[in-house]
Design a protein around this motif. Structure first.
Motif, PDB file in Angstrom:
ATOM      1  N   ALA A  41      36.503  32.027  32.215  1.00 38.46           N
ATOM      2  CA  ALA A  41      35.346  32.688  31.597  1.00 38.46           C
ATOM      3  C   ALA A  41      34.120  31.785  31.640  1.00 38.46           C
ATOM      4  CB  ALA A  41      35.675  33.074  30.163  1.00 38.46           C
ATOM      5  N   HIS A  42      34.312  30.495  31.389  1.00 34.31           N
ATOM      6  CA  HIS A  42      33.202  29.545  31.366  1.00 34.31           C
ATOM      7  C   HIS A  42      32.523  29.440  32.740  1.00 34.31           C
ATOM      8  CE1 HIS A  42      30.878  26.059  30.068  1.00 34.31           C
ATOM      9  NE2 HIS A  42      31.261  25.438  31.166  1.00 34.31           N
ATOM     10  N   PHE A  43      33.320  29.386  33.810  1.00 35.23           N
ATOM     11  CA  PHE A  43      32.772  29.232  35.148  1.00 35.23           C
ATOM     12  C   PHE A  43      32.525  30.561  35.849  1.00 35.23           C
ATOM     13  CE2 PHE A  43      34.703  25.018  34.514  1.00 35.23           C
ATOM     14  CZ  PHE A  43      33.589  24.247  34.784  1.00 35.23           C
ATOM     15  N   GLY A  44      32.914  31.666  35.211  1.00 34.42           N
ATOM     16  CA  GLY A  44      32.664  32.982  35.789  1.00 34.42           C
ATOM     17  C   GLY A  44      33.502  33.287  37.013  1.00 34.42           C
ATOM     18  N   VAL A  45      34.757  32.856  36.993  1.00 43.71           N
ATOM     19  CA  VAL A  45      35.674  33.119  38.103  1.00 43.71           C
ATOM     20  C   VAL A  45      36.915  33.839  37.568  1.00 43.71           C
ATOM     21  CG1 VAL A  45      34.899  31.129  39.440  1.00 43.71           C
ATOM     22  CG2 VAL A  45      36.831  30.876  37.889  1.00 43.71           C
ATOM     23  N   ALA A  46      37.729  34.354  38.483  1.00 43.17           N
ATOM     24  CA  ALA A  46      38.982  34.992  38.093  1.00 43.17           C
ATOM     25  C   ALA A  46      39.979  33.925  37.633  1.00 43.17           C
ATOM     26  CB  ALA A  46      39.561  35.765  39.266  1.00 43.17           C
ATOM     27  N   ARG A  47      40.917  34.333  36.774  1.00 44.13           N
ATOM     28  CA  ARG A  47      41.938  33.392  36.295  1.00 44.13           C
ATOM     29  C   ARG A  47      42.757  32.805  37.439  1.00 44.13           C
ATOM     30  NH1 ARG A  47      44.331  36.556  31.007  1.00 44.13           N
ATOM     31  NH2 ARG A  47      42.320  36.779  29.986  1.00 44.13           N
ATOM     32  N   SER A  48      42.929  33.573  38.500  1.00 44.07           N
ATOM     33  CA  SER A  48      43.716  33.093  39.643  1.00 44.07           C
ATOM     34  C   SER A  48      43.027  31.945  40.373  1.00 44.07           C
ATOM     35  CB  SER A  48      43.987  34.238  40.613  1.00 44.07           C
ATOM     36  OG  SER A  48      42.781  34.749  41.129  1.00 44.07           O
ATOM     37  N   LYS A  49      41.752  31.713  40.112  1.00 43.49           N
ATOM     38  CA  LYS A  49      40.996  30.626  40.746  1.00 43.49           C
ATOM     39  C   LYS A  49      41.093  29.317  39.967  1.00 43.49           C
ATOM     40  CE  LYS A  49      39.267  33.236  43.988  1.00 43.49           C
ATOM     41  NZ  LYS A  49      39.612  33.056  45.382  1.00 43.49           N
ATOM     42  N   VAL A  50      41.804  29.322  38.825  1.00 45.91           N
ATOM     43  CA  VAL A  50      41.965  28.126  37.995  1.00 45.91           C
ATOM     44  C   VAL A  50      43.427  27.693  38.056  1.00 45.91           C
ATOM     45  CG1 VAL A  50      41.712  27.148  35.683  1.00 45.91           C
ATOM     46  CG2 VAL A  50      40.119  28.911  36.469  1.00 45.91           C
ATOM     47  N   THR A  51      43.654  26.431  38.441  1.00 45.08           N
ATOM     48  CA  THR A  51      45.005  25.911  38.598  1.00 45.08           C
ATOM     49  C   THR A  51      45.140  24.584  37.868  1.00 45.08           C
ATOM     50  OG1 THR A  51      45.035  26.870  40.821  1.00 45.08           O
ATOM     51  CG2 THR A  51      46.756  25.288  40.305  1.00 45.08           C
ATOM     52  N   GLU A  58      38.224  26.927  41.561  1.00 44.19           N
ATOM     53  CA  GLU A  58      37.645  27.334  42.845  1.00 44.19           C
ATOM     54  C   GLU A  58      36.395  28.149  42.558  1.00 44.19           C
ATOM     55  OE1 GLU A  58      40.525  29.092  45.498  1.00 44.19           O
ATOM     56  OE2 GLU A  58      42.111  27.975  44.476  1.00 44.19           O
ATOM     57  N   VAL A  59      35.249  27.498  42.709  1.00 43.95           N
ATOM     58  CA  VAL A  59      33.967  28.133  42.438  1.00 43.95           C
ATOM     59  C   VAL A  59      33.346  28.542  43.765  1.00 43.95           C
ATOM     60  CG1 VAL A  59      31.691  27.816  41.406  1.00 43.95           C
ATOM     61  CG2 VAL A  59      33.675  26.689  40.406  1.00 43.95           C
TER      62      VAL A  59
END
Length: 80
Positions: free
Chosen positions: A51-61, A76-77
């Motif tokens: 939410a903070h970086f404005g990406v989908a949850r699947s882009k955070v590992t 992954e931004v």
């Protein structure tokens, strides 16, 4: 991008992401309401960072520190 994250599970202040430039151990502090039980806090960290970086949850590992309060995380931004 890769970040070192300090997690504050069970926090009433969460979900919140704060940059911590003065902290040598972590570049970002993430406050989550979830407790560190059965991966709930990790899921909260992923959701808060997404939410903070404005990406989908699947882009955070979570790369390292799955069972630690200090974690190494990849976000992954999209490059502009």
């Amino acid at each position: 991008m890769e970040l070192t994250v300090r997690v504050k599970p069970g926090s009433r202040a969460g979900p919140r992401v704060e940059e911590t430039p003065g902290d040598p151990a972590a570049s970002v502090t993430v406050y989550v309401r979830e407790r560190a039980v059965d991966g709930a806090a990790n899921a909260g960290v992923i959701a808060a960072l997404a939410a903070h970086f404005g990406v989908a949850r699947s882009k955070v590992t979570i790369l390292r520190g799955v069972s630690s309060r200090i974690k190494r995380v990849r976000v992954e931004v999209a490059e502009a």
